[in-house]
Design a protein around this motif. Structure first.
Motif, PDB file in Angstrom:
ATOM      1  N   ALA A   1       0.832  -1.205   0.000  1.00  0.00           N
ATOM      2  CA  ALA A   1       0.000   0.000   0.000  1.00  0.00           C
ATOM      3  C   ALA A   1       0.868   1.257   0.000  1.00  0.00           C
ATOM      4  O   ALA A   1       0.542   2.249  -0.655  1.00  0.00           O
ATOM      5  CB  ALA A   1      -0.928   0.007   1.215  1.00  0.00           C
ATOM      6  N   GLU A   2       1.983   1.208   0.718  1.00  0.00           N
ATOM      7  CA  GLU A   2       2.877   2.367   0.763  1.00  0.00           C
ATOM      8  C   GLU A   2       3.459   2.689  -0.605  1.00  0.00           C
ATOM      9  O   GLU A   2       3.767   3.838  -0.885  1.00  0.00           O
ATOM     10  CB  GLU A   2       4.016   2.120   1.754  1.00  0.00           C
ATOM     11  CG  GLU A   2       3.577   2.119   3.196  1.00  0.00           C
ATOM     12  CD  GLU A   2       4.735   1.860   4.141  1.00  0.00           C
ATOM     13  OE1 GLU A   2       5.910   2.028   3.735  1.00  0.00           O
ATOM     14  OE2 GLU A   2       4.469   1.498   5.296  1.00  0.00           O
ATOM     15  N   HIS A   3       3.596   1.668  -1.448  1.00  0.00           N
ATOM     16  CA  HIS A   3       4.207   1.862  -2.761  1.00  0.00           C
ATOM     17  C   HIS A   3       3.181   1.962  -3.891  1.00  0.00           C
ATOM     18  O   HIS A   3       3.569   2.138  -5.047  1.00  0.00           O
ATOM     19  CB  HIS A   3       5.182   0.717  -3.045  1.00  0.00           C
ATOM     20  CG  HIS A   3       6.313   0.673  -2.066  1.00  0.00           C
ATOM     21  ND1 HIS A   3       6.325  -0.178  -0.987  1.00  0.00           N
ATOM     22  CD2 HIS A   3       7.438   1.417  -1.983  1.00  0.00           C
ATOM     23  CE1 HIS A   3       7.421   0.026  -0.295  1.00  0.00           C
ATOM     24  NE2 HIS A   3       8.117   0.989  -0.867  1.00  0.00           N
ATOM     25  N   ALA A   4       1.919   1.868  -3.571  1.00  0.00           N
ATOM     26  CA  ALA A   4       0.875   1.928  -4.602  1.00  0.00           C
ATOM     27  C   ALA A   4       0.750   3.353  -5.124  1.00  0.00           C
ATOM     28  O   ALA A   4       0.669   4.313  -4.357  1.00  0.00           O
ATOM     29  CB  ALA A   4      -0.454   1.454  -4.036  1.00  0.00           C
ATOM     30  N   ALA A   5       0.764   3.482  -6.430  1.00  0.00           N
ATOM     31  CA  ALA A   5       0.659   4.793  -7.057  1.00  0.00           C
ATOM     32  C   ALA A   5      -0.790   5.281  -7.079  1.00  0.00           C
ATOM     33  O   ALA A   5      -1.045   6.479  -6.964  1.00  0.00           O
ATOM     34  CB  ALA A   5       1.210   4.731  -8.483  1.00  0.00           C
ATOM     35  N   ASN A   6      -1.711   4.363  -7.187  1.00  0.00           N
ATOM     36  CA  ASN A   6      -3.130   4.680  -7.277  1.00  0.00           C
ATOM     37  C   ASN A   6      -3.721   4.789  -5.870  1.00  0.00           C
ATOM     38  O   ASN A   6      -3.593   3.878  -5.056  1.00  0.00           O
ATOM     39  CB  ASN A   6      -3.811   3.558  -8.072  1.00  0.00           C
ATOM     40  CG  ASN A   6      -5.284   3.786  -8.285  1.00  0.00           C
ATOM     41  OD1 ASN A   6      -5.976   4.320  -7.436  1.00  0.00           O
ATOM     42  ND2 ASN A   6      -5.759   3.341  -9.433  1.00  0.00           N
ATOM     43  N   ALA A   7      -4.380   5.910  -5.585  1.00  0.00           N
ATOM     44  CA  ALA A   7      -4.948   6.138  -4.250  1.00  0.00           C
ATOM     45  C   ALA A   7      -6.010   5.101  -3.897  1.00  0.00           C
ATOM     46  O   ALA A   7      -6.084   4.644  -2.757  1.00  0.00           O
ATOM     47  CB  ALA A   7      -5.539   7.539  -4.157  1.00  0.00           C
TER      48      ALA A   7
ATOM     49  N   LEU B   1      -5.686  -1.780  -0.286  1.00  0.00           N
ATOM     50  CA  LEU B   1      -4.646  -2.588   0.354  1.00  0.00           C
ATOM     51  C   LEU B   1      -4.560  -2.302   1.851  1.00  0.00           C
ATOM     52  O   LEU B   1      -4.390  -3.218   2.654  1.00  0.00           O
ATOM     53  CB  LEU B   1      -3.296  -2.340  -0.318  1.00  0.00           C
ATOM     54  CG  LEU B   1      -3.153  -2.865  -1.742  1.00  0.00           C
ATOM     55  CD1 LEU B   1      -1.867  -2.344  -2.381  1.00  0.00           C
ATOM     56  CD2 LEU B   1      -3.202  -4.379  -1.776  1.00  0.00           C
ATOM     57  N   GLN B   2      -4.688  -1.047   2.222  1.00  0.00           N
ATOM     58  CA  GLN B   2      -4.649  -0.692   3.645  1.00  0.00           C
ATOM     59  C   GLN B   2      -5.816  -1.313   4.396  1.00  0.00           C
ATOM     60  O   GLN B   2      -5.643  -1.841   5.502  1.00  0.00           O
ATOM     61  CB  GLN B   2      -4.670   0.831   3.815  1.00  0.00           C
ATOM     62  CG  GLN B   2      -3.379   1.502   3.414  1.00  0.00           C
ATOM     63  CD  GLN B   2      -3.495   3.010   3.355  1.00  0.00           C
ATOM     64  OE1 GLN B   2      -4.583   3.571   3.164  1.00  0.00           O
ATOM     65  NE2 GLN B   2      -2.362   3.690   3.505  1.00  0.00           N
ATOM     66  N   ARG B   3      -7.000  -1.259   3.805  1.00  0.00           N
ATOM     67  CA  ARG B   3      -8.180  -1.853   4.454  1.00  0.00           C
ATOM     68  C   ARG B   3      -8.037  -3.358   4.597  1.00  0.00           C
ATOM     69  O   ARG B   3      -8.390  -3.927   5.634  1.00  0.00           O
ATOM     70  CB  ARG B   3      -9.437  -1.506   3.675  1.00  0.00           C
ATOM     71  CG  ARG B   3      -9.856  -0.080   3.846  1.00  0.00           C
ATOM     72  CD  ARG B   3     -11.138   0.221   3.128  1.00  0.00           C
ATOM     73  NE  ARG B   3     -11.499   1.621   3.335  1.00  0.00           N
ATOM     74  CZ  ARG B   3     -12.320   2.277   2.560  1.00  0.00           C
ATOM     75  NH1 ARG B   3     -12.891   1.681   1.531  1.00  0.00           N
ATOM     76  NH2 ARG B   3     -12.594   3.544   2.803  1.00  0.00           N
ATOM     77  N   ARG B   4      -7.524  -4.004   3.559  1.00  0.00           N
ATOM     78  CA  ARG B   4      -7.331  -5.456   3.621  1.00  0.00           C
ATOM     79  C   ARG B   4      -6.294  -5.810   4.690  1.00  0.00           C
ATOM     80  O   ARG B   4      -6.472  -6.773   5.436  1.00  0.00           O
ATOM     81  CB  ARG B   4      -6.910  -5.982   2.238  1.00  0.00           C
ATOM     82  CG  ARG B   4      -6.745  -7.469   2.194  1.00  0.00           C
ATOM     83  CD  ARG B   4      -8.068  -8.188   2.414  1.00  0.00           C
ATOM     84  NE  ARG B   4      -7.825  -9.621   2.371  1.00  0.00           N
ATOM     85  CZ  ARG B   4      -8.311 -10.484   3.247  1.00  0.00           C
ATOM     86  NH1 ARG B   4      -9.126 -10.083   4.190  1.00  0.00           N
ATOM     87  NH2 ARG B   4      -8.025 -11.754   3.166  1.00  0.00           N
ATOM     88  N   ALA B   5      -5.216  -5.036   4.769  1.00  0.00           N
ATOM     89  CA  ALA B   5      -4.186  -5.263   5.785  1.00  0.00           C
ATOM     90  C   ALA B   5      -4.772  -5.103   7.187  1.00  0.00           C
ATOM     91  O   ALA B   5      -4.505  -5.910   8.082  1.00  0.00           O
ATOM     92  CB  ALA B   5      -3.019  -4.311   5.581  1.00  0.00           C
ATOM     93  N   GLN B   6      -5.591  -4.090   7.373  1.00  0.00           N
ATOM     94  CA  GLN B   6      -6.231  -3.868   8.674  1.00  0.00           C
ATOM     95  C   GLN B   6      -7.157  -5.024   9.032  1.00  0.00           C
ATOM     96  O   GLN B   6      -7.211  -5.450  10.192  1.00  0.00           O
ATOM     97  CB  GLN B   6      -6.996  -2.553   8.679  1.00  0.00           C
ATOM     98  CG  GLN B   6      -6.101  -1.342   8.655  1.00  0.00           C
ATOM     99  CD  GLN B   6      -6.867  -0.037   8.406  1.00  0.00           C
ATOM    100  OE1 GLN B   6      -8.038  -0.054   8.005  1.00  0.00           O
ATOM    101  NE2 GLN B   6      -6.204   1.079   8.638  1.00  0.00           N
TER     102      GLN B   6
END
Length: 63
Positions: free
Chosen positions: A25-31, A37-42
């Motif tokens: 998620a930190e490296h994703a160019a698309n918001a 990705l952040q939501r899935r990680a959470q």
């Protein structure tokens, strides 16, 4: 029913997946992709926490 070792292994796998998704998620160019990705990680972190507490006998599964 899973043994303690299997449960701990699964929890570690969930946490590793969450860490990888957070890094991706930190490296994703698309918001939108970054947010997904952040939501899935959470969610994976939450799942691993719940499984860990259940394995320790701290909580019971939701019904």
């Amino acid at each position: 029913m899973a043994t303690t070792d299997e449960t701990h292994r699964h929890i570690r796998q969930l946490r590793a997946q969450a860490d990888k998704l957070a890094a991706d998620a930190e490296h994703a160019a698309n918001a939108a992709e970054r947010t997904r990705l952040q939501r899935r990680a959470q969610q994976l972190e939450s799942d691993s926490d719940q499984e860990s507490m259940m394995a320790a006998g701290d909580i019971y599964p939701a019904q």
